[in-house]
Scaffold this motif. Structure first.
Motif, PDB file in Angstrom:
ATOM      1  N   SER A  17      35.497   5.630   9.701  1.00 44.07           N
ATOM      2  CA  SER A  17      36.238   4.815  11.011  1.00 44.07           C
ATOM      3  C   SER A  17      35.289   4.959  11.537  1.00 44.07           C
ATOM      4  N   ALA A  23      27.523   2.101  10.248  1.00 45.90           N
ATOM      5  CA  ALA A  23      27.390   0.274   9.963  1.00 45.90           C
ATOM      6  C   ALA A  23      25.695   0.140  10.992  1.00 45.90           C
ATOM      7  N   SER A  68      28.360   1.201   0.422  1.00 45.95           N
ATOM      8  CA  SER A  68      28.171  -0.419   0.166  1.00 45.95           C
ATOM      9  C   SER A  68      30.126  -0.096   0.416  1.00 45.95           C
ATOM     10  N   TYR A  69      31.022   0.490  -0.518  1.00 43.18           N
ATOM     11  CA  TYR A  69      31.958  -0.013  -0.598  1.00 43.18           C
ATOM     12  C   TYR A  69      32.650   0.801   1.216  1.00 43.18           C
ATOM     13  N   ARG A  71      30.058   1.611   3.752  1.00 42.80           N
ATOM     14  CA  ARG A  71      30.178   0.170   5.277  1.00 42.80           C
ATOM     15  C   ARG A  71      30.891  -1.023   4.851  1.00 42.80           C
ATOM     16  N   SER A  72      32.185  -1.178   4.577  1.00 44.79           N
ATOM     17  CA  SER A  72      32.219  -2.455   4.197  1.00 44.79           C
ATOM     18  C   SER A  72      33.793  -2.016   4.753  1.00 44.79           C
ATOM     19  N   ALA A  73      34.544  -0.882   4.527  1.00 48.38           N
ATOM     20  CA  ALA A  73      35.771  -0.698   4.926  1.00 48.38           C
ATOM     21  C   ALA A  73      36.183  -0.138   6.112  1.00 48.38           C
ATOM     22  N   ASN A  76      34.846  -1.263   9.187  1.00 53.09           N
ATOM     23  CA  ASN A  76      33.762  -1.052   8.792  1.00 53.09           C
ATOM     24  C   ASN A  76      33.130  -2.359   8.788  1.00 53.09           C
ATOM     25  N   SER A  77      31.924  -3.041   9.025  1.00 53.49           N
ATOM     26  CA  SER A  77      30.801  -4.729   9.018  1.00 53.49           C
ATOM     27  C   SER A  77      29.840  -3.619   8.560  1.00 53.49           C
ATOM     28  N   ALA A  78      28.543  -3.961   7.337  1.00 53.11           N
ATOM     29  CA  ALA A  78      28.058  -3.278   7.831  1.00 53.11           C
ATOM     30  C   ALA A  78      27.244  -3.772   6.537  1.00 53.11           C
ATOM     31  N   ALA A  79      25.520  -3.764   6.036  1.00 53.72           N
ATOM     32  CA  ALA A  79      25.368  -4.810   5.154  1.00 53.72           C
ATOM     33  C   ALA A  79      24.989  -3.709   3.663  1.00 53.72           C
ATOM     34  N   PRO A  80      25.795  -3.819   2.675  1.00 55.41           N
ATOM     35  CA  PRO A  80      25.507  -3.346   1.532  1.00 55.41           C
ATOM     36  C   PRO A  80      24.802  -2.515   0.626  1.00 55.41           C
TER      37      PRO A  80
END
Length: 107
Positions: A17, A23, A68-69, A71-73, A76-80
């Motif tokens: 986190s 990211a 992907s998880y 990077r998006s959890a 975090n907010s990044a491309a898969p």
């Protein structure tokens, strides 16, 4: 290892986190999960690395899903990450027999 809240353990496991590397470019993350990571690693001014991270031993699809998880959890907010990206890195590093270091990965 990185804890349920993804904040890591001080000095041992870095946070997932708020970690800029999570990211950032996916290639170093893919490589770390494919072959492991050892040695010190600095994240947000704190040094980690008391214990090495082993290779995950997952197939391309599952490794892409895990990355992907992450990077998006946890804020975090990044491309898969795609299975094709993982397959390309697996092929490019097929001869690697040792874990990466932060310096190897440009971190």
């Amino acid at each position: 290892c990185h804890q349920a809240d993804a904040k890591g353990l001080p000095g041992i496991y870095p946070p997932l986190s708020g970690n800029p590397a999570i990211a950032g470019e996916a290639r170093p993350l893919i490589r770390a999960l494919l072959h492991g990571l050892s040695g010190p690693l600095t994240v947000n001014g704190q040094t980690y690395g008391a214990l090495p991270m082993p290779p995950m031993g997952l197939d391309d699809r599952h490794l892409a899903e895990v990355l992907s998880y992450v990077r998006s959890a946890f804020g975090n907010s990044a491309a898969p990450v795609t299975a094709e990206q993982v397959a390309a890195e697996r092929a490019a590093t097929a001869g690697r027999a040792t874990p990466w270091t932060a310096a190897d990965l440009g971190r």
